[in-house]
Design a protein around this motif. Structure first.
Motif, mmCIF file in Angstrom:
data_model
loop_
_atom_site.group_PDB
_atom_site.id
_atom_site.type_symbol
_atom_site.label_atom_id
_atom_site.label_comp_id
_atom_site.label_asym_id
_atom_site.label_seq_id
_atom_site.Cartn_x
_atom_site.Cartn_y
_atom_site.Cartn_z
ATOM 1 N N PHE A 167 0.847 -1.192 0.000
ATOM 2 C CA PHE A 167 0.000 0.000 0.000
ATOM 3 C C PHE A 167 0.882 1.242 0.000
ATOM 4 C CE2 PHE A 167 -2.905 -3.131 1.865
ATOM 5 C CZ PHE A 167 -4.030 -2.920 1.081
ATOM 6 N N GLN A 168 0.412 2.260 -0.687
ATOM 7 C CA GLN A 168 1.138 3.523 -0.766
ATOM 8 C C GLN A 168 0.222 4.672 -0.356
ATOM 9 O OE1 GLN A 168 2.917 4.093 -4.612
ATOM 10 N NE2 GLN A 168 4.459 2.505 -4.304
ATOM 11 N N LEU A 169 0.763 5.559 0.448
ATOM 12 C CA LEU A 169 0.061 6.759 0.876
ATOM 13 C C LEU A 169 0.941 7.978 0.624
ATOM 14 C CD1 LEU A 169 -1.534 5.722 4.310
ATOM 15 C CD2 LEU A 169 -2.657 5.843 2.083
ATOM 16 N N SER A 251 11.955 26.301 -1.628
ATOM 17 C CA SER A 251 12.201 27.709 -1.928
ATOM 18 C C SER A 251 11.193 28.544 -1.157
ATOM 19 C CB SER A 251 12.105 27.979 -3.434
ATOM 20 O OG SER A 251 10.785 27.751 -3.896
ATOM 21 N N ILE A 252 11.367 29.865 -1.204
ATOM 22 C CA ILE A 252 10.495 30.745 -0.429
ATOM 23 C C ILE A 252 9.098 30.830 -1.021
ATOM 24 C CG2 ILE A 252 12.413 32.121 0.439
ATOM 25 C CD1 ILE A 252 11.798 34.180 -1.711
ATOM 26 N N THR A 253 8.919 30.368 -2.248
ATOM 27 C CA THR A 253 7.596 30.405 -2.882
ATOM 28 C C THR A 253 6.825 29.106 -2.704
ATOM 29 O OG1 THR A 253 8.530 29.679 -4.997
ATOM 30 C CG2 THR A 253 8.396 32.058 -4.596
ATOM 31 N N LYS A 254 7.396 28.142 -1.986
ATOM 32 C CA LYS A 254 6.752 26.853 -1.785
ATOM 33 C C LYS A 254 6.202 26.779 -0.362
ATOM 34 C CE LYS A 254 7.977 25.792 -5.911
ATOM 35 N NZ LYS A 254 6.984 25.830 -7.006
ATOM 36 N N TYR A 255 4.914 26.445 -0.268
ATOM 37 C CA TYR A 255 4.241 26.399 1.028
ATOM 38 C C TYR A 255 3.645 25.029 1.339
ATOM 39 C CZ TYR A 255 4.618 31.470 0.796
ATOM 40 O OH TYR A 255 5.098 32.755 0.701
ATOM 41 N N THR A 256 3.685 24.098 0.404
ATOM 42 C CA THR A 256 3.160 22.751 0.630
ATOM 43 C C THR A 256 4.164 21.736 0.100
ATOM 44 O OG1 THR A 256 1.958 22.841 -1.476
ATOM 45 C CG2 THR A 256 0.743 23.460 0.514
ATOM 46 N N ARG A 257 4.110 20.531 0.652
ATOM 47 C CA ARG A 257 4.995 19.473 0.186
ATOM 48 C C ARG A 257 4.359 18.119 0.484
ATOM 49 N NH1 ARG A 257 10.142 19.280 4.456
ATOM 50 N NH2 ARG A 257 8.961 18.682 6.322
ATOM 51 N N SER A 258 4.803 17.094 -0.225
ATOM 52 C CA SER A 258 4.285 15.739 -0.034
ATOM 53 C C SER A 258 5.364 14.733 -0.412
ATOM 54 C CB SER A 258 3.026 15.504 -0.878
ATOM 55 O OG SER A 258 3.331 15.601 -2.258
ATOM 56 N N ARG A 259 5.243 13.545 0.141
ATOM 57 C CA ARG A 259 6.138 12.440 -0.187
ATOM 58 C C ARG A 259 5.364 11.134 -0.036
ATOM 59 N NH1 ARG A 259 10.330 12.185 5.007
ATOM 60 N NH2 ARG A 259 8.740 11.848 6.627
ATOM 61 N N ASN A 260 5.896 10.068 -0.603
ATOM 62 C CA ASN A 260 5.209 8.780 -0.622
ATOM 63 C C ASN A 260 5.671 7.905 0.539
ATOM 64 O OD1 ASN A 260 3.946 9.619 -2.930
ATOM 65 N ND2 ASN A 260 5.172 8.373 -4.321
ATOM 66 N N LEU A 261 4.706 7.227 1.135
ATOM 67 C CA LEU A 261 4.954 6.222 2.159
ATOM 68 C C LEU A 261 4.462 4.878 1.647
ATOM 69 C CD1 LEU A 261 3.696 8.141 5.335
ATOM 70 C CD2 LEU A 261 6.018 8.073 4.428
ATOM 71 N N LYS A 262 5.086 3.807 2.092
ATOM 72 C CA LYS A 262 4.678 2.477 1.653
ATOM 73 C C LYS A 262 4.732 1.502 2.825
ATOM 74 C CE LYS A 262 9.305 1.087 0.073
ATOM 75 N NZ LYS A 262 10.103 0.588 -1.078
ATOM 76 N N ARG A 263 3.949 0.435 2.680
ATOM 77 C CA ARG A 263 3.906 -0.599 3.708
ATOM 78 C C ARG A 263 3.364 -1.877 3.081
ATOM 79 N NH1 ARG A 263 0.974 0.015 9.665
ATOM 80 N NH2 ARG A 263 1.977 -1.779 10.661
ATOM 81 N N GLN A 264 4.056 -2.971 3.302
ATOM 82 C CA GLN A 264 3.659 -4.244 2.721
ATOM 83 C C GLN A 264 2.827 -5.053 3.706
ATOM 84 O OE1 GLN A 264 7.121 -6.351 1.305
ATOM 85 N NE2 GLN A 264 7.178 -5.200 -0.618
ATOM 86 N N CYS A 265 1.914 -5.826 3.145
ATOM 87 C CA CYS A 265 1.083 -6.697 3.965
ATOM 88 C C CYS A 265 0.816 -7.992 3.207
ATOM 89 C CB CYS A 265 -0.232 -6.017 4.339
ATOM 90 S SG CYS A 265 -1.362 -5.828 2.954
#
Length: 271
Positions: A167-169, A251-265
């Motif tokens: 699964f990826q979030l 940078s100073i113009t960036k106010y949001t960010r995201s990255r991927n998380l994963k977990r196996q089952c």
């Protein structure tokens, strides 16, 4: 002729000290003192107030009706107008109708109202009604996940009914002045955690639930990874205030960010 040399008398009333004695704090009731001593707002309360104000203001400015096709919704509402008229004429008064609509608009974005809408949205009949009114397509079952599980290659399969699933979030954060990067998001945008397709969102990773398979209702899910881990192939992607124009550096113009998380089952398919 009046006498110009005649002096004018000037009288001034000076209250005696016995009429208005000085008032001490001991003579004031404690209820009055507690009402007058209003505490100053904390930094978190100021941030919450500014958060709500800027969110509502940005929603009013950035609302673009051209991105949505409201024609089916307007047609369906116009077809239901006779029903509304009949209902208000025989069962519900206009005053009660206005009060109910006003109260709903006031509590629409409250925490418990959002939770109630999410619970109702899980019902199939609710999705069918919304699809009829808005002409939008809503997923009724997890058919895509079910087909993907059946089509897994032998590398990710122990046997025909035992599969290893990953699964990826997406982990989302917003930058606030004075607070830095944190998971406090605007009320109209994505939550701190969401799926890659943005169909499901979570405030915390513990809220994640395994999908319910239609043809394999007795399936068992077992986590292989102890916790959610950051995908080594991806890092933080930085966006502007509207989650657009992503880049791999801050940078100073960036106010949001995201990255991927994963977990196996491990899933054991049982009908």
């Amino acid at each position: 002729m009046p006498n110009k040399n005649k002096r004018r008398l000037h009288a001034e009333f000076v209250p005696s000290p016995n009429e208005h004695p000085p008032v001490s704090l001991q003579d004031i009731p404690p209820q009055v003192i507690s009402a007058l001593s209003i505490p100053s707002p904390t930094f978190d309360e100021i941030i919450d107030t500014l958060d709500n104000f800027t969110a509502r203001f940005s929603f009013m400015i950035n609302f673009d009706s051209k991105q949505k096709d409201f024609k089916p919704l307007l047609i369906n509402l116009s077809l239901l107008t006779p029903f509304y008229v009949y209902l208000m004429k025989h069962y519900i008064s206009y005053k009660l109708w206005i009060i109910c609509v006003s109260v709903y608009f006031l509590i629409h974005y409250s925490t418990w109202c959002i939770a109630l809408r999410r619970l109702l949205f899980r019902l199939k009949i609710v999705k069918q009604i919304l699809s009829f009114l808005t002409n939008e397509i809503y997923s009724m079952t997890d058919n895509e996940i079910e087909v993907a599980l059946l089509n897994l290659n032998t590398k990710n399969s122990i046997d025909q009914n035992t599969k290893i699933v990953e699964f990826q979030l997406m982990e989302n954060e917003r930058r606030w002045v004075g607070l830095g990067w944190c998971k406090k998001m605007l009320f109209l945008e994505r939550l701190p955690f969401c799926t890659i397709d943005f169909k499901n969102s979570y405030n915390d990773l513990n809220e994640f639930q395994f999908p319910k398979l239609k043809n394999y209702s007795s399936s068992k899910w077992i986590w292989l990874d102890k916790n959610w881990i950051v995908d080594s192939n991806t890092n933080w992607t930085y966006y502007d205030n509207h989650w657009k124009h992503g880049q791999n550096f801050d940078s100073i113009t960036k106010y949001t960010r995201s990255r991927n998380l994963k977990r196996q089952c491990l899933v054991v398919l049982n009908k």
